[in-house]
Motif scaffolding. Structure first.
Motif, PDB file in Angstrom:
ATOM      1  N   HIS A   1      -0.201 -15.765 -10.949  1.00 46.97           N
ATOM      2  CA  HIS A   1      -0.011 -16.656  -9.547  1.00 46.97           C
ATOM      3  C   HIS A   1       0.008 -17.733 -10.007  1.00 46.97           C
ATOM      4  CE1 HIS A   1      -3.668 -17.089  -7.953  1.00 46.97           C
ATOM      5  NE2 HIS A   1      -3.132 -18.476  -6.773  1.00 46.97           N
ATOM      6  N   PHE A   2      -0.887 -18.421 -10.708  1.00 43.15           N
ATOM      7  CA  PHE A   2      -0.288 -19.746 -10.671  1.00 43.15           C
ATOM      8  C   PHE A   2      -0.077 -20.713 -11.916  1.00 43.15           C
ATOM      9  CE2 PHE A   2      -5.197 -18.144 -11.962  1.00 43.15           C
ATOM     10  CZ  PHE A   2      -5.429 -19.103 -12.813  1.00 43.15           C
TER      11      PHE A   2
ATOM     12  N   GLY B   1      -7.489 -22.185  -9.477  1.00 38.78           N
ATOM     13  CA  GLY B   1      -6.496 -21.350  -9.216  1.00 38.78           C
ATOM     14  C   GLY B   1      -7.163 -19.968  -9.206  1.00 38.78           C
ATOM     15  N   LEU B   2      -8.523 -19.917  -9.455  1.00 41.25           N
ATOM     16  CA  LEU B   2      -8.748 -18.031  -9.022  1.00 41.25           C
ATOM     17  C   LEU B   2      -9.398 -18.656  -7.106  1.00 41.25           C
ATOM     18  CD1 LEU B   2     -10.319 -17.681 -11.999  1.00 41.25           C
ATOM     19  CD2 LEU B   2      -9.049 -16.210 -11.259  1.00 41.25           C
TER      20      LEU B   2
ATOM     21  N   LYS C   1      -2.869  -4.384  -7.458  1.00 31.67           N
ATOM     22  CA  LYS C   1      -2.217  -5.775  -8.693  1.00 31.67           C
ATOM     23  C   LYS C   1      -3.003  -6.891  -9.039  1.00 31.67           C
ATOM     24  CE  LYS C   1       1.242  -6.922  -6.355  1.00 31.67           C
ATOM     25  NZ  LYS C   1       2.716  -6.985  -5.944  1.00 31.67           N
ATOM     26  N   PRO C   2      -4.080  -6.250  -9.460  1.00 31.36           N
ATOM     27  CA  PRO C   2      -5.431  -7.517  -9.568  1.00 31.36           C
ATOM     28  C   PRO C   2      -5.256  -8.635 -10.922  1.00 31.36           C
ATOM     29  CG  PRO C   2      -6.357  -6.140 -10.587  1.00 31.36           C
ATOM     30  CD  PRO C   2      -4.392  -5.264  -9.972  1.00 31.36           C
ATOM     31  N   TRP C   3      -3.913  -8.502 -11.331  1.00 33.49           N
ATOM     32  CA  TRP C   3      -3.540  -9.180 -12.668  1.00 33.49           C
ATOM     33  C   TRP C   3      -2.884 -10.890 -11.981  1.00 33.49           C
ATOM     34  CZ3 TRP C   3      -1.412  -4.519 -12.152  1.00 33.49           C
ATOM     35  CH2 TRP C   3      -0.108  -4.840 -11.605  1.00 33.49           C
TER      36      TRP C   3
ATOM     37  N   VAL D   1       5.602  -8.938  -9.378  1.00 32.65           N
ATOM     38  CA  VAL D   1       4.295  -8.678 -10.031  1.00 32.65           C
ATOM     39  C   VAL D   1       3.766  -9.911 -10.489  1.00 32.65           C
ATOM     40  CG1 VAL D   1       4.453  -7.873 -12.595  1.00 32.65           C
ATOM     41  CG2 VAL D   1       6.096  -6.996 -11.669  1.00 32.65           C
ATOM     42  N   MET D   2       4.167 -10.918 -10.534  1.00 35.53           N
ATOM     43  CA  MET D   2       3.736 -12.012 -10.658  1.00 35.53           C
ATOM     44  C   MET D   2       3.146 -13.044  -9.784  1.00 35.53           C
ATOM     45  SD  MET D   2       4.113 -12.543 -13.987  1.00 35.53           S
ATOM     46  CE  MET D   2       4.336 -14.575 -14.428  1.00 35.53           C
ATOM     47  N   SER D   3       3.093 -12.078  -8.377  1.00 31.40           N
ATOM     48  CA  SER D   3       2.742 -12.912  -7.174  1.00 31.40           C
ATOM     49  C   SER D   3       1.704 -12.588  -6.278  1.00 31.40           C
ATOM     50  CB  SER D   3       3.850 -13.960  -5.583  1.00 31.40           C
ATOM     51  OG  SER D   3       5.223 -14.038  -6.973  1.00 31.40           O
TER      52      SER D   3
END
Length: 305
Positions: A72-73, A113-114, A65-67, A52-54
């Motif tokens: 991720h950062f 990060g983006l 999972k665009p979020w 969910v996070m990576s």
């Protein structure tokens, strides 16, 4: 400020204003602790949490999972991973914060990060299909954001020096250059996606500061978006009731306000470039703590130009 202990900086991180650096680090640490607890209690649930996070390595998976382009950062693999990222963020981030302020520090962290996440997606998007089909897992870590801040600080103040253990004072332009070089020669290694993300973040850091010096704030949209969401959590000020005051007290208040306005006007003087260059040279030679109150104020005023 620089004499405070490391732990004191984070003790009341979310209770103080203009405290973005400690808040970013604390968010990373909190997410890391939550991940550790989940892994300890339920390894199977931890796999879901990581997913969910990576950020997925393939675009087709990312679209579901665009979020993760943001989450991720704020997520890390292990203790050494978060430790070195947060140390780098703390030292280079202090320079960005002191010279450019909290908003630009946040904007640069998020932009780095983006761009790091987009770099990973772009890399695996151009790989041969037979190689891409074997890819599993995802990317995570604040490294690209930290690279953006490190290169940004080196672009802004290239001759500022850090005292490195066993080495002594080293100009940050050389530290940032070494980081970029190591990632560049490691691209074909086992962490290819991570190294490409580092380079993307580094490029973003350079471009951001370069454009900022030309008067173009590439992170203004980040500040605006965060301000929009923050407005939902800020209490509206309560109605104030004004009471009449005696003529003598009113006169004293007017005199005090006039004096405060005069001081503010004096402190808000914008220094010329020669003054700023002299202050930056002093920082490079003796450190930020060697500046007088007036020099710090001039540096702050210049950062708002």
């Amino acid at each position: 400020m620089y004499n405070n202990s490391f732990l004191d900086d984070f003790k009341y991180a979310f209770q103080r204003r203009e405290n973005a650096l400690q808040q970013i680090i604390l968010i990373n640490v909190i997410v890391f602790i939550i991940a550790g607890i989940i892994q300890l209690l339920s390894p199977s649930l931890f796999v879901i949490f990581e997913s969910v996070m990576s950020i997925p390595l393939l675009v087709k998976d990312f679209l579901l999972k665009p979020w993760t382009l943001v989450t991720h950062f704020f997520t890390h693999y292990g203790f050494s991973h978060i430790l070195w990222n947060m140390i780098g963020l703390y030292w280079f981030g202090k320079l960005i914060k002191e010279y450019l302020g909290n908003d630009k520090l946040i904007a640069l962290y998020i932009l780095g990060g983006l761009v790091g996440g987009i770099s990973i997606l772009a890399l695996y998007g151009i790989l041969p299909s037979e190689y891409a089909s074997a890819i599993t897992g995802g990317g995570k870590g604040a490294s690209a954001a930290v690279f953006a801040i490190a290169v940004g600080a080196a672009t802004l103040m290239p001759n500022y020096s850090f005292n490195l253990l066993f080495i002594g004072p080293v100009k940050i332009k050389y530290i940032a250059a070494a980081q970029v070089f190591i990632s560049l020669i490691s691209v074909r290694g086992p962490n290819m996606g991570g190294e490409v993300a580092h380079l993307g973040g580094a490029l973003m850091g350079y471009i951001y500061i370069n454009q900022l010096q030309k008067g173009n704030d590439l992170g203004q949209w980040v500040t605006s978006v965060l301000a929009f969401f923050k407005s939902f959590f800020v209490r509206q000020p309560k109605m104030k009731v004004n009471y009449s005051t005696s003529p003598r007290r009113k006169k004293a208040q007017q005199k005090k306000a006039s004096s405060s306005h005069s001081n503010l006007k004096s402190d808000s003087h914008t220094p010329d470039q020669d003054e700023i260059d002299a202050i930056l040279d002093k920082i490079s030679q003796s450190g930020y703590e060697s500046l007088s109150r007036e020099e710090k104020q001039k540096l702050f005023n210049a950062s708002k130009k």
